[in-house]
Design a protein around this motif. Structure first.
Motif, PDB file in Angstrom:
ATOM      1  N   ASP A 133       0.828  -1.203   0.000  1.00  0.00           N
ATOM      2  CA  ASP A 133       0.000   0.000   0.000  1.00  0.00           C
ATOM      3  C   ASP A 133       0.865   1.256   0.000  1.00  0.00           C
ATOM      4  N   LEU A 134       1.949   1.250   0.776  1.00  0.00           N
ATOM      5  CA  LEU A 134       2.836   2.411   0.829  1.00  0.00           C
ATOM      6  C   LEU A 134       3.569   2.610  -0.489  1.00  0.00           C
ATOM      7  N   LEU A 135       3.903   1.519  -1.165  1.00  0.00           N
ATOM      8  CA  LEU A 135       4.516   1.624  -2.502  1.00  0.00           C
ATOM      9  C   LEU A 135       3.521   2.237  -3.485  1.00  0.00           C
ATOM     10  N   GLU A 136       2.287   1.760  -3.440  1.00  0.00           N
ATOM     11  CA  GLU A 136       1.258   2.258  -4.354  1.00  0.00           C
ATOM     12  C   GLU A 136       0.976   3.746  -4.131  1.00  0.00           C
ATOM     13  N   SER A 141      11.566   1.852  -1.524  1.00  0.00           N
ATOM     14  CA  SER A 141      12.088   0.492  -1.708  1.00  0.00           C
ATOM     15  C   SER A 141      11.956  -0.309  -0.418  1.00  0.00           C
ATOM     16  N   VAL A 142      11.918  -1.624  -0.556  1.00  0.00           N
ATOM     17  CA  VAL A 142      11.786  -2.510   0.596  1.00  0.00           C
ATOM     18  C   VAL A 142      12.580  -3.784   0.343  1.00  0.00           C
ATOM     19  N   ILE A 189       9.436   1.321  -5.986  1.00  0.00           N
ATOM     20  CA  ILE A 189       8.286   2.033  -6.516  1.00  0.00           C
ATOM     21  C   ILE A 189       8.162   1.834  -8.032  1.00  0.00           C
ATOM     22  N   ASP A 190       9.270   1.437  -8.667  1.00  0.00           N
ATOM     23  CA  ASP A 190       9.277   1.243 -10.122  1.00  0.00           C
ATOM     24  C   ASP A 190       8.990  -0.187 -10.553  1.00  0.00           C
ATOM     25  N   ASN A 191       9.388  -1.177  -9.719  1.00  0.00           N
ATOM     26  CA  ASN A 191       9.302  -2.563 -10.199  1.00  0.00           C
ATOM     27  C   ASN A 191       8.282  -3.433  -9.473  1.00  0.00           C
TER      28      ASN A 191
END
Length: 336
Positions: free
Chosen positions: A276-279, A285-286, A324-326
């Motif tokens: 959710d945080l990425l979206e 990154s994680v 966030i990109d992949n």
């Protein structure tokens, strides 16, 4: 005369061949018995349903729950009897010792344990080793002779993997704030070390390393304090130690007037809240862990230890960092 001598020689030769044949049969029988004995020793014929595995972990943590879902599922798949003891984090040190003492009383064959208090475990583990119990630590390591395996590897390596995409994006000369967990936990120290190592490699200034109790409330307090000290414009990125506090950090930033992307965040774990945080753009990154697969592997190592006495050492589980990109292209359950 020559015929008698020849007949006598032939009899001796035949007798010698007969004796060698008997010795060969005896040797083959000995080898067969030896092989059978070794098979019995290695336990290859042990029936899985005669074995019991005890899982010891603290409760209330999504990551830990996923680890032991993997343990339980693998036991069910293999037909191994599964038992579990859970304890609350606040009672961790005493509960770790009590849980292992319960394992002694239950006379289990295998133990898979995740404890942030390895010293408490080390006081009881020698007695389990004497009973022949195979013990595997998972996530948090127990560095002690007699352990069958540690599943999860080095936290510092995971943090380097997770923060590298963010630091590469930021570029040299930027800064970061590291927010980790309780300083008495070795895992939290490793997490901070990993973030610091990656920051140094990419020329990122570390503003501060702040410890929390691991709760959302203390995370809120230290994040608000950091904003007071450095200002929103004075913080380029924040490295967090766990999914739950990453959510708290994002909430504080939003309430302070920041927008997603103003201050980049990185974390570790791999759960729906991080998706959710990425979206939403808060998390850049994680470092992705694979807790369910780690749980399955812990059972496999423990079982192989029962069968062969094999010692595996540390087995790393570090997936490709989600960014966030992949993140939409990665095949992880938590991203579906």
């Amino acid at each position: 005369m020559r015929k008698k001598r020849l007949a006598w020689v032939m009899c001796c030769v035949m007798l010698l061949m007969f004796m060698q044949g008997c010795q060969s049969d005896d040797k083959q029988q000995e080898n067969s018995e030896g092989t059978q004995s070794e098979t019995e020793k290695t336990g290859e014929e042990v029936s899985h349903d005669s074995l019991t595995l005890l899982a010891i972990s603290y409760e209330g943590d999504v990551y830990t729950q996923t680890l032991f879902k993997g343990v339980e599922a693998r036991c069910e798949e293999l037909g191994i009897n599964y038992d579990a003891i859970g304890y609350l984090p606040d009672d961790g040190e005493q509960a770790t010792a009590r849980s292992l003492e319960d394992a002694l009383a239950k006379e289990v064959d295998m133990v898979v344990i995740d404890s942030q208090h390895p010293a408490a475990a080390m006081g009881v583990l020698p007695q389990l080793f004497e009973q022949g119990v195979k013990v595997v630590s998972i996530s948090d390591p127990i560095d002690m002779e007699g352990m069958t395996a540690h599943i999860g590897g080095d936290y510092a390596k995971r943090m380097v993997a997770g923060s590298t995409p963010m630091f590469e994006h930021l570029g040299e000369g930027k800064n970061t704030l590291i927010i980790t967990g309780p300083e008495e936990f070795e895992a939290c120290r490793q997490i901070a070390e990993g973030y610091e190592q990656a920051a140094e490699e990419y020329g990122i200034e570390v503003l501060d390393v702040v410890c929390t109790s691991g709760t959302g409330d203390t995370t809120t307090n230290v994040t608000e304090d950091a904003i007071t000290r450095f200002g929103l414009d004075g913080i380029d990125s924040i490295c967090a130690w766990a999914p739950s506090i990453t959510t708290a950090i994002a909430s504080v930033l939003e309430n302070a007037g920041a927008k997603p992307g103003d201050i980049l965040l990185c974390s570790q774990g791999g759960f729906e809240i991080e998706r959710d945080l990425l979206e939403k753009g808060w998390l850049y990154s994680v470092s992705t862990q694979l807790p369910f697969a780690m749980g399955e592997k812990a059972v496999d190592c423990a079982l192989e230890g029962v069968k062969t006495d094999e010692v595996f050492g540390t087995i790393d589980f570090i997936g490709e960092a989600a960014t966030i990109d992949n993140y939409k292209t990665l095949d992880y359950d938590w991203l579906e």
